[in-house]
Design a protein around this motif. Structure first.
Motif, PDB file in Angstrom:
ATOM      1  N   SER A 187       0.737  -1.468   0.201  1.00 49.48           N
ATOM      2  CA  SER A 187       0.096  -0.059  -0.027  1.00 49.48           C
ATOM      3  C   SER A 187       0.894   1.422  -0.038  1.00 49.48           C
ATOM      4  CB  SER A 187      -0.903   0.168   1.442  1.00 49.48           C
ATOM      5  OG  SER A 187      -1.858  -1.082   1.213  1.00 49.48           O
ATOM      6  N   ASP A 188       2.096   1.160   0.579  1.00 48.33           N
ATOM      7  CA  ASP A 188       2.686   2.479   1.046  1.00 48.33           C
ATOM      8  C   ASP A 188       3.848   2.521  -0.105  1.00 48.33           C
ATOM      9  OD1 ASP A 188       4.239   0.319   1.665  1.00 48.33           O
ATOM     10  OD2 ASP A 188       5.178   1.291   3.161  1.00 48.33           O
ATOM     11  N   ARG A 189       3.755   1.664  -1.199  1.00 47.24           N
ATOM     12  CA  ARG A 189       4.937   1.821  -2.200  1.00 47.24           C
ATOM     13  C   ARG A 189       4.398   1.571  -3.649  1.00 47.24           C
ATOM     14  NH1 ARG A 189      10.324  -0.935  -1.506  1.00 47.24           N
ATOM     15  NH2 ARG A 189      11.128   0.768  -2.916  1.00 47.24           N
ATOM     16  N   ILE A 190       3.119   1.341  -3.713  1.00 45.83           N
ATOM     17  CA  ILE A 190       2.249   1.014  -5.174  1.00 45.83           C
ATOM     18  C   ILE A 190       2.617   2.237  -5.991  1.00 45.83           C
ATOM     19  CG2 ILE A 190       0.211   1.857  -4.512  1.00 45.83           C
ATOM     20  CD1 ILE A 190      -1.171  -0.198  -6.279  1.00 45.83           C
ATOM     21  N   GLY A 191       2.621   3.436  -5.616  1.00 45.61           N
ATOM     22  CA  GLY A 191       3.084   4.727  -6.408  1.00 45.61           C
ATOM     23  C   GLY A 191       4.164   4.691  -7.076  1.00 45.61           C
ATOM     24  N   GLU A 192       5.085   4.021  -6.656  1.00 53.64           N
ATOM     25  CA  GLU A 192       6.544   4.022  -7.083  1.00 53.64           C
ATOM     26  C   GLU A 192       6.417   3.201  -8.329  1.00 53.64           C
ATOM     27  OE1 GLU A 192       9.533   2.888  -4.338  1.00 53.64           O
ATOM     28  OE2 GLU A 192       8.143   3.471  -2.614  1.00 53.64           O
ATOM     29  N   ILE A 193       5.596   2.087  -8.671  1.00 51.66           N
ATOM     30  CA  ILE A 193       5.505   1.424  -9.827  1.00 51.66           C
ATOM     31  C   ILE A 193       5.128   2.219 -11.007  1.00 51.66           C
ATOM     32  CG2 ILE A 193       4.961  -0.779 -10.959  1.00 51.66           C
ATOM     33  CD1 ILE A 193       4.180  -1.935  -7.979  1.00 51.66           C
ATOM     34  N   VAL A 195       6.005   1.975 -14.395  1.00 47.39           N
ATOM     35  CA  VAL A 195       5.891   1.367 -15.641  1.00 47.39           C
ATOM     36  C   VAL A 195       4.428   1.129 -16.167  1.00 47.39           C
ATOM     37  CG1 VAL A 195       8.152   0.431 -15.719  1.00 47.39           C
ATOM     38  CG2 VAL A 195       6.308  -1.143 -14.543  1.00 47.39           C
ATOM     39  N   PRO A 196       4.124   1.024 -17.394  1.00 43.67           N
ATOM     40  CA  PRO A 196       2.909   0.763 -17.869  1.00 43.67           C
ATOM     41  C   PRO A 196       2.523  -0.703 -17.365  1.00 43.67           C
ATOM     42  CG  PRO A 196       4.206   1.293 -19.753  1.00 43.67           C
ATOM     43  CD  PRO A 196       5.156   1.138 -18.429  1.00 43.67           C
ATOM     44  N   GLN A 218      -5.744  -0.446  -9.724  1.00 44.12           N
ATOM     45  CA  GLN A 218      -6.090   0.485 -10.920  1.00 44.12           C
ATOM     46  C   GLN A 218      -6.040   1.909  -9.980  1.00 44.12           C
ATOM     47  OE1 GLN A 218     -10.210   1.090 -12.104  1.00 44.12           O
ATOM     48  NE2 GLN A 218      -9.511   1.670 -14.258  1.00 44.12           N
ATOM     49  N   SER A 219      -6.524   2.179  -9.079  1.00 49.09           N
ATOM     50  CA  SER A 219      -6.494   3.513  -8.457  1.00 49.09           C
ATOM     51  C   SER A 219      -5.031   3.775  -7.778  1.00 49.09           C
ATOM     52  CB  SER A 219      -7.528   3.576  -7.020  1.00 49.09           C
ATOM     53  OG  SER A 219      -7.241   2.756  -6.267  1.00 49.09           O
ATOM     54  N   GLY A 220      -4.417   2.870  -7.283  1.00 57.90           N
ATOM     55  CA  GLY A 220      -3.081   2.919  -6.869  1.00 57.90           C
ATOM     56  C   GLY A 220      -1.858   3.138  -7.757  1.00 57.90           C
ATOM     57  N   LEU A 221      -1.819   2.338  -8.895  1.00 57.40           N
ATOM     58  CA  LEU A 221      -0.934   2.557  -9.893  1.00 57.40           C
ATOM     59  C   LEU A 221      -1.034   3.810 -10.707  1.00 57.40           C
ATOM     60  CD1 LEU A 221      -1.201  -1.348 -10.909  1.00 57.40           C
ATOM     61  CD2 LEU A 221       0.968  -0.232  -9.724  1.00 57.40           C
ATOM     62  N   PRO A 222       0.243   4.551 -10.967  1.00 56.42           N
ATOM     63  CA  PRO A 222       0.217   5.716 -11.735  1.00 56.42           C
ATOM     64  C   PRO A 222      -0.176   5.607 -13.212  1.00 56.42           C
ATOM     65  CG  PRO A 222       2.166   5.539 -10.370  1.00 56.42           C
ATOM     66  CD  PRO A 222       1.507   4.100 -10.290  1.00 56.42           C
ATOM     67  N   ASN A 223      -0.007   4.345 -13.858  1.00 55.37           N
ATOM     68  CA  ASN A 223       0.050   4.257 -15.224  1.00 55.37           C
ATOM     69  C   ASN A 223      -0.323   2.808 -15.502  1.00 55.37           C
ATOM     70  OD1 ASN A 223       0.220   4.444 -18.074  1.00 55.37           O
ATOM     71  ND2 ASN A 223       2.609   4.030 -17.898  1.00 55.37           N
ATOM     72  N   ALA A 224      -1.835   2.696 -15.168  1.00 52.61           N
ATOM     73  CA  ALA A 224      -2.444   1.460 -15.274  1.00 52.61           C
ATOM     74  C   ALA A 224      -3.960   1.434 -16.285  1.00 52.61           C
ATOM     75  CB  ALA A 224      -2.775   0.861 -13.952  1.00 52.61           C
ATOM     76  N   ARG A 225      -4.100   0.288 -16.867  1.00 54.41           N
ATOM     77  CA  ARG A 225      -5.296   0.075 -17.408  1.00 54.41           C
ATOM     78  C   ARG A 225      -6.044  -1.067 -16.954  1.00 54.41           C
ATOM     79  NH1 ARG A 225      -4.012  -1.379 -22.223  1.00 54.41           N
ATOM     80  NH2 ARG A 225      -5.418  -3.064 -22.757  1.00 54.41           N
ATOM     81  N   LEU A 226      -7.273  -1.027 -16.453  1.00 53.86           N
ATOM     82  CA  LEU A 226      -8.009  -2.407 -15.928  1.00 53.86           C
ATOM     83  C   LEU A 226      -9.073  -2.780 -17.111  1.00 53.86           C
ATOM     84  CD1 LEU A 226      -9.233  -4.035 -13.787  1.00 53.86           C
ATOM     85  CD2 LEU A 226     -10.871  -2.018 -13.202  1.00 53.86           C
ATOM     86  N   GLU A 227      -8.911  -4.012 -17.360  1.00 53.79           N
ATOM     87  CA  GLU A 227      -9.990  -4.847 -18.233  1.00 53.79           C
ATOM     88  C   GLU A 227     -10.512  -5.694 -17.333  1.00 53.79           C
ATOM     89  OE1 GLU A 227     -10.550  -4.323 -21.212  1.00 53.79           O
ATOM     90  OE2 GLU A 227      -9.175  -2.924 -21.915  1.00 53.79           O
ATOM     91  N   VAL A 228     -11.950  -5.486 -17.280  1.00 54.25           N
ATOM     92  CA  VAL A 228     -12.739  -6.536 -16.439  1.00 54.25           C
ATOM     93  C   VAL A 228     -13.317  -7.589 -17.472  1.00 54.25           C
ATOM     94  CG1 VAL A 228     -15.070  -6.671 -15.164  1.00 54.25           C
ATOM     95  CG2 VAL A 228     -13.294  -4.571 -15.133  1.00 54.25           C
ATOM     96  N   PHE A 229     -13.420  -8.890 -16.948  1.00 50.63           N
ATOM     97  CA  PHE A 229     -13.722  -9.895 -17.367  1.00 50.63           C
ATOM     98  C   PHE A 229     -14.941 -10.392 -17.066  1.00 50.63           C
ATOM     99  CE2 PHE A 229      -9.382  -9.981 -18.751  1.00 50.63           C
ATOM    100  CZ  PHE A 229      -9.212 -10.936 -19.756  1.00 50.63           C
ATOM    101  N   ASP A 230     -15.951 -10.282 -17.816  1.00 52.82           N
ATOM    102  CA  ASP A 230     -17.466 -10.604 -17.194  1.00 52.82           C
ATOM    103  C   ASP A 230     -17.719 -12.323 -17.274  1.00 52.82           C
ATOM    104  OD1 ASP A 230     -17.924  -7.941 -17.507  1.00 52.82           O
ATOM    105  OD2 ASP A 230     -19.227  -8.223 -19.671  1.00 52.82           O
ATOM    106  N   ASP A 231     -18.152 -12.276 -15.986  1.00 55.20           N
ATOM    107  CA  ASP A 231     -18.688 -13.897 -15.676  1.00 55.20           C
ATOM    108  C   ASP A 231     -17.290 -14.540 -15.635  1.00 55.20           C
ATOM    109  OD1 ASP A 231     -20.547 -15.644 -15.040  1.00 55.20           O
ATOM    110  OD2 ASP A 231     -20.798 -16.596 -17.191  1.00 55.20           O
ATOM    111  N   VAL A 232     -16.267 -14.120 -15.048  1.00 54.04           N
ATOM    112  CA  VAL A 232     -15.088 -14.780 -14.883  1.00 54.04           C
ATOM    113  C   VAL A 232     -14.612 -14.835 -13.643  1.00 54.04           C
ATOM    114  CG1 VAL A 232     -12.640 -14.876 -15.392  1.00 54.04           C
ATOM    115  CG2 VAL A 232     -14.255 -14.531 -17.250  1.00 54.04           C
ATOM    116  N   ASN A 233     -14.218 -15.947 -13.103  1.00 53.10           N
ATOM    117  CA  ASN A 233     -13.587 -15.985 -11.675  1.00 53.10           C
ATOM    118  C   ASN A 233     -12.114 -15.334 -11.305  1.00 53.10           C
ATOM    119  OD1 ASN A 233     -13.157 -16.850  -8.898  1.00 53.10           O
ATOM    120  ND2 ASN A 233     -14.317 -18.834  -9.243  1.00 53.10           N
ATOM    121  N   HIS A 234     -11.417 -16.193 -10.754  1.00 50.98           N
ATOM    122  CA  HIS A 234     -10.171 -16.008 -10.382  1.00 50.98           C
ATOM    123  C   HIS A 234      -8.857 -15.883 -11.379  1.00 50.98           C
ATOM    124  CE1 HIS A 234      -7.102 -14.673  -7.380  1.00 50.98           C
ATOM    125  NE2 HIS A 234      -6.450 -15.698  -7.456  1.00 50.98           N
ATOM    126  N   CYS A 235      -9.036 -16.664 -12.406  1.00 55.21           N
ATOM    127  CA  CYS A 235      -8.226 -17.134 -13.599  1.00 55.21           C
ATOM    128  C   CYS A 235      -8.458 -16.635 -14.794  1.00 55.21           C
ATOM    129  CB  CYS A 235      -8.128 -18.613 -13.165  1.00 55.21           C
ATOM    130  SG  CYS A 235      -7.603 -19.214 -11.662  1.00 55.21           S
TER     131      CYS A 235
END
Length: 261
Positions: A187-193, A195-196, A218-235
């Protein structure tokens, strides 16, 4: 040889497929290369794909005591694998669940070696998993028997033939890795990442739910894109491989182009 020795003497199994810019696959609590079969098949024509079994799983050594496990240890094992494979260029790390923690930890130690990170079903802190009801004690209870481990891995979206591999692993190693991923907190270092980053997350993830885990990344990383998979579990990489492969392939082109510019 497909094994290398980590800095504490633990033998780590790894595979290398294809040639080109290097993509490293870091597995999570299901710590074997088999979860990346579809990605390696799709990408090894254009990239050098490196994957390894986590210590405590698959063909890697399963050391005692349980303190031999930890996200930091997995990150150092990743470094040993890259050195054994002769990888000196920047890499993109694709990490599933706890493997995302491995990727983050590796980046924070070696930012000059990473061109980008793909987080699959991952999270910022083990507290996010605990706070939605997946406590360490519940996880330990679920995986304490071979039958329980197989059922656990099937329940999170893996096919039975992969889930069955967990029945071969000693309980102390499984518990060591469980304690590791629950204790992780960046939590205290996520902003240091910086890279894309690409985040692939199922909307039915029962281990690390989209809210707060994927959204937290998504909210913590400075350069991130989130893609949500519908009806998909953990994998997502196993449950929806075609979409995952397309998204990863597109990300790799951009990440490696940016790192070379």
């Amino acid at each position: 040889m497909p094994w290398t020795v980590a800095d504490d003497g633990c033998e780590i199994y790894y595979e290398v497929h294809g040639d080109g810019p290097t993509v490293v696959f870091a597995s999570g609590f299901m710590g074997i290369t088999e979860i990346w079969q579809e990605q390696i098949k799709a990408l090894s024509g254009s990239y050098r794909c490196v994957a390894f079994d986590n210590r405590g799983a698959g063909r890697s050594e399963k050391p005692l005591p349980r303190v031999a496990y930890g996200v930091e240890r997995h990150a150092r094992d990743l470094l040993a694998v890259l050195e054994a494979a002769g990888v000196t260029d920047k890499v993109v790390i694709v990490g599933h669940s706890m493997g995302g923690n491995t990727a983050s930890t590796f980046y924070l130690a070696h930012p000059d070696r990473v061109a980008g990170i793909v987080y699959v079903g991952s999270y910022v802190s083990g507290n996010q998993i605990r706070d939605v009801g997946n406590t360490l004690e519940k996880i330990k209870q679920a995986v304490r028997t071979a039958d329980g481990r197989v059922s656990f891995y099937e329940a999170v979206g893996l096919p039975r033939h992969i889930a069955m591999e967990s029945a071969k692993w000693p309980l102390y190693a499984v518990l060591g890795n469980a304690e590791s991923f629950m204790a992780f907190d960046m939590s205290d270092r996520i902003g240091e990442i910086t890279v894309p980053c690409l985040i692939l997350h199922g909307d039915r993830d029962i281990v690390s739910p989209l809210d707060p885990c994927g959204l937290g990344l998504q909210s913590g990383l400075p350069n991130a894109r989130l893609e949500v998979f519908d009806d998909v579990n953990h994998c997502p990489m196993v449950e929806a491989p075609d979409r995952a492969n397309a998204l990863i392939a597109d990300f790799l082109k951009q990440a490696f182009a940016n790192s070379n510019s």
